[in-house]
Design a protein around this motif. Structure first.
Motif, short mmCIF file in Angstrom:
data_model
loop_
_atom_site.label_atom_id
_atom_site.label_comp_id
_atom_site.label_asym_id
_atom_site.label_seq_id
_atom_site.Cartn_x
_atom_site.Cartn_y
_atom_site.Cartn_z
N TYR A 58 0.82 -1.21 0.00
CA TYR A 58 0.00 0.00 0.00
C TYR A 58 0.85 1.27 0.00
CZ TYR A 58 -4.30 -2.65 0.72
OH TYR A 58 -5.36 -3.51 0.57
N THR A 59 2.00 1.22 0.65
CA THR A 59 2.89 2.38 0.65
C THR A 59 3.35 2.71 -0.76
OG1 THR A 59 3.68 1.82 2.87
CG2 THR A 59 5.02 3.38 1.60
N GLN A 60 3.79 1.68 -1.51
CA GLN A 60 4.22 1.90 -2.89
C GLN A 60 3.06 2.34 -3.77
OE1 GLN A 60 5.78 -2.12 -3.21
NE2 GLN A 60 7.86 -1.34 -3.49
N THR A 61 1.87 1.81 -3.49
CA THR A 61 0.69 2.18 -4.30
C THR A 61 0.35 3.64 -4.12
OG1 THR A 61 -0.17 -0.07 -4.06
CG2 THR A 61 -1.72 1.63 -4.77
N THR A 62 0.29 4.10 -2.87
CA THR A 62 -0.06 5.50 -2.63
C THR A 62 1.07 6.45 -3.01
OG1 THR A 62 0.54 5.11 -0.30
CG2 THR A 62 -1.81 5.08 -0.86
N LEU A 63 2.30 5.94 -3.12
CA LEU A 63 3.41 6.78 -3.59
C LEU A 63 3.14 7.25 -5.02
CD1 LEU A 63 6.22 7.99 -3.19
CD2 LEU A 63 7.19 5.81 -4.00
N ILE A 64 2.41 6.45 -5.79
CA ILE A 64 2.05 6.84 -7.15
C ILE A 64 1.26 8.14 -7.13
CG2 ILE A 64 0.69 6.20 -9.19
CD1 ILE A 64 1.36 3.26 -8.53
N GLU A 65 0.27 8.21 -6.23
CA GLU A 65 -0.53 9.43 -6.13
C GLU A 65 0.26 10.57 -5.51
OE1 GLU A 65 -4.25 11.29 -6.99
OE2 GLU A 65 -3.32 9.40 -7.55
N GLN A 392 -1.15 7.46 4.59
CA GLN A 392 -2.23 6.51 4.79
C GLN A 392 -1.84 5.14 4.24
OE1 GLN A 392 -6.14 7.80 3.64
NE2 GLN A 392 -7.10 5.89 4.25
N GLY A 393 -1.07 5.13 3.16
CA GLY A 393 -0.59 3.85 2.64
C GLY A 393 0.27 3.12 3.66
N GLY A 400 -3.52 -2.06 8.95
CA GLY A 400 -4.70 -2.54 8.25
C GLY A 400 -5.38 -1.42 7.48
N LEU A 401 -5.95 -1.78 6.33
CA LEU A 401 -6.55 -0.78 5.44
C LEU A 401 -7.72 -0.07 6.11
CD1 LEU A 401 -6.78 0.59 2.72
CD2 LEU A 401 -8.03 -1.41 1.86
N GLN A 402 -8.58 -0.81 6.79
CA GLN A 402 -9.75 -0.18 7.41
C GLN A 402 -9.33 0.78 8.53
OE1 GLN A 402 -12.74 -3.01 8.61
NE2 GLN A 402 -14.35 -1.47 8.57
N THR A 403 -8.37 0.39 9.32
CA THR A 403 -7.88 1.24 10.41
C THR A 403 -7.26 2.53 9.88
OG1 THR A 403 -7.47 -0.71 11.77
CG2 THR A 403 -6.35 1.33 12.42
N SER A 404 -6.67 2.47 8.69
CA SER A 404 -5.98 3.65 8.13
C SER A 404 -6.94 4.81 7.90
CB SER A 404 -5.28 3.28 6.82
OG SER A 404 -6.21 3.13 5.75
N PHE A 405 -8.25 4.54 7.82
CA PHE A 405 -9.21 5.62 7.58
C PHE A 405 -9.42 6.51 8.81
CE2 PHE A 405 -10.50 2.85 3.97
CZ PHE A 405 -10.30 3.79 2.97
N TRP A 406 -8.80 6.16 9.94
CA TRP A 406 -8.79 7.08 11.07
C TRP A 406 -8.07 8.38 10.69
CZ3 TRP A 406 -11.90 7.56 14.81
CH2 TRP A 406 -12.44 6.45 15.48
N LEU A 407 -7.07 8.28 9.81
CA LEU A 407 -6.37 9.48 9.36
C LEU A 407 -7.35 10.42 8.67
CD1 LEU A 407 -3.79 11.11 8.82
CD2 LEU A 407 -3.46 9.77 6.72
N THR A 408 -8.24 9.87 7.84
CA THR A 408 -9.25 10.69 7.16
C THR A 408 -10.15 11.37 8.18
OG1 THR A 408 -9.25 9.03 5.40
CG2 THR A 408 -11.01 10.67 5.35
N ALA A 409 -10.56 10.62 9.20
CA ALA A 409 -11.45 11.18 10.23
C ALA A 409 -10.78 12.35 10.95
CB ALA A 409 -11.84 10.09 11.22
N VAL A 410 -9.49 12.23 11.25
CA VAL A 410 -8.77 13.32 11.92
C VAL A 410 -8.70 14.55 11.01
CG1 VAL A 410 -6.52 14.02 12.83
CG2 VAL A 410 -7.45 11.76 13.39
N CYS A 411 -8.52 14.33 9.72
CA CYS A 411 -8.49 15.44 8.77
C CYS A 411 -9.81 16.21 8.78
CB CYS A 411 -8.20 14.93 7.36
SG CYS A 411 -6.54 14.28 7.12
N GLU A 412 -10.92 15.48 8.90
CA GLU A 412 -12.23 16.14 8.94
C GLU A 412 -12.34 17.05 10.17
OE1 GLU A 412 -13.30 15.44 6.21
OE2 GLU A 412 -13.16 13.29 5.76
#
Length: 440
Positions: A58-65, A392-393, A400-412
């Motif tokens: 996931y780290t390498q995947t999000t590095l693309i973006e 987030q990656g 875990g992918l689902q847990t990583s969405f806590w970062l999104t929640a903090v951004c909100e």
């Protein structure tokens, strides 16, 4: 301007004269907004595909973006200097040709195939889009009467949303739908031969994109776009130095607000397909999940219309606060639930994200007066925050992918802070009109 315009005249102040029709020019410019929205969102269906082809974490995947958004930071100042040197029309053409070159380069990356070359070509495409962003936004604002500038910008931004909504269908059909990794069940392991074959599925879509971009470049090069005149002249440097950008709380906190918001928006979009494909969420193939991504971007389009209507009666800061609370709630639901509930909660965040960028932007420049241009530039550079989606990656790989969405929640929550306090105007300069202000 690059070409001598023949369809518009200008007033003594430099802005195009009222009473002229700019419909054809706006249609042409709207096509640019459509294309860069379309190409940007193709990445969201491309990421799970590349993850499968190159066996990325996931780290390498999000590095693309991240590379994509680093281009905003790197290319914005050179883009402004290029526009100053060659004019807006030639800059639009150059931006489209840069994008076309990057799209063709993606076919090279697929032929090798090479993760490194893919990163380079995506950076090239994003640099071309940055040039279009820097050139097209102010151009659309001034080619017609000042009193309708907001209407024109909203119109072309709607086309941008249309591009983002249609791109997942295009990507799901021509990339994910034509690849083994895109149609296989979650967890399937591909052979080396299947990965090489999957890499080739990128060629046709990017060849088609490159052809459209070249055609657009030719049309714009030959089109008699209305002149901008002196309406975009910068206020004298010595006058600007009498005031400080950093005395404006709404700008100081608005820059990180856009930076942080982009982390949330891009993280959700990039990891959406991988998330809903999981067996305990929706158990879809990547192709099927890519189609649901359309609902995420469609929600953003609907949310812009709803938010715009609400702001006719309610303060923009209050509307932004309400939407940020809604976004936080659905992200918490995404983290703690499974199955269709988690999937639709993640889709709903698009609805709540819809107004965030334009509302933060307008609140950030409010009251800047003669400093509006500089403030706007800093807010645009903050789009580079999307590059930190790699964080987030890393969280997805580590926890875990689902847990990583806590970062999104903090951004909100930061957006909520900005809406309620950070966006309050201090040192209001909106009433100041300098002697050489071309807009007075």
């Amino acid at each position: 301007m690059a070409l001598t315009p023949t369809t518009a005249t200008t007033t003594s102040g430099g802005a195009p004269a009222a009473g002229k029709s700019y419909g054809s020019a706006l249609v042409l410019l709207a096509s640019l907004f459509f294309m860069w929205g379309f190409i940007t969102v193709i990445n969201n269906t491309l990421l799970p595909h590349l993850r499968s082809v190159f066996d990325l974490n996931y780290t390498q995947t999000t590095l693309i973006e991240s590379v994509w958004f680093i281009a905003y930071f790197v290319a914005s100042i050179p883009s402004a200097k290029l526009i100053e040197r060659v004019g807006y029309q030639k800059s639009l053409v150059i931006g489209l040709l840069i994008m076309a070159a990057g799209a063709l380069g993606m076919t090279l990356a697929a032929s090798i195939p090479s993760y490194g070359v893919t990163l380079v070509m995506l950076f090239v495409i994003a640099s071309g889009i940055t040039l279009l962003q820097v050139a097209a936004n102010p151009y659309v604002a001034v080619i017609g009467p000042a009193e309708t500038s907001s209407s024109r910008l909203n119109l072309v931004q709607a086309m941008n949303s249309a591009g983002t909504m249609l791109a997942p269908l295009f990507g799901a059909y021509l990339i994910l739908g034509r690849s083994k990794g895109g149609t296989a069940e979650a967890g399937a392991v591909l052979t080396q031969a299947e990965r090489l074959a999957d890499a080739q599925s990128v060629v046709l879509p990017y060849v088609l994109v490159a052809i459209v971009l070249v055609v657009l470049a030719v049309v714009i090069a030959r089109f008699p776009l209305p002149a901008m005149g002196s309406a975009t002249s910068r206020i004298a440097k010595e006058e600007r130095h009498k005031h400080s950008l950093w005395k404006h709380r709404n700008l100081v906190f608005g820059i990180p607000a856009i930076f942080i918001y982009l982390i949330a928006e891009i993280g959700v979009a990039n990891l959406f397909v991988n998330f809903v494909s999981q067996p305990d969420i929706a158990n879809l193939t990547h192709e099927q999940a890519g189609r649901y991504l359309t609902f995420l971007w469609g929600g953003m389009m609907v949310g812009r219309f709803v938010g715009s209507a609400l702001m006719q009666r309610i303060d923009a800061g209050i509307v932004l606060a309400a939407f940020s609370i809604g976004a936080f709630v659905v992200m918490v639901v995404t983290v703690f639930t499974t199955g269709p509930v988690a999937m639709w909660a993640l889709i709903l965040v698009g609805l709540f994200h819809s107004i965030m960028f334009p509302t933060i932007f307008t609140l950030g420049i409010k009251g800047l007066g003669p400093l509006t241009e500089e403030g706007s530039g800093l807010l645009i550079m903050a789009i580079a925050g999307g590059a930190l989606v790699v964080v987030q990656g890393w969280l997805a790989d580590a926890y875990g992918l689902q847990t990583s969405f806590w970062l999104t929640a903090v951004c909100e929550l930061y957006v909520l802070f900005y809406a309620l306090w950070g966006s309050k105007v201090t040192n209001d300069l909106s009433g100041i009109k300098l002697e050489d202000d071309p807009f007075k």
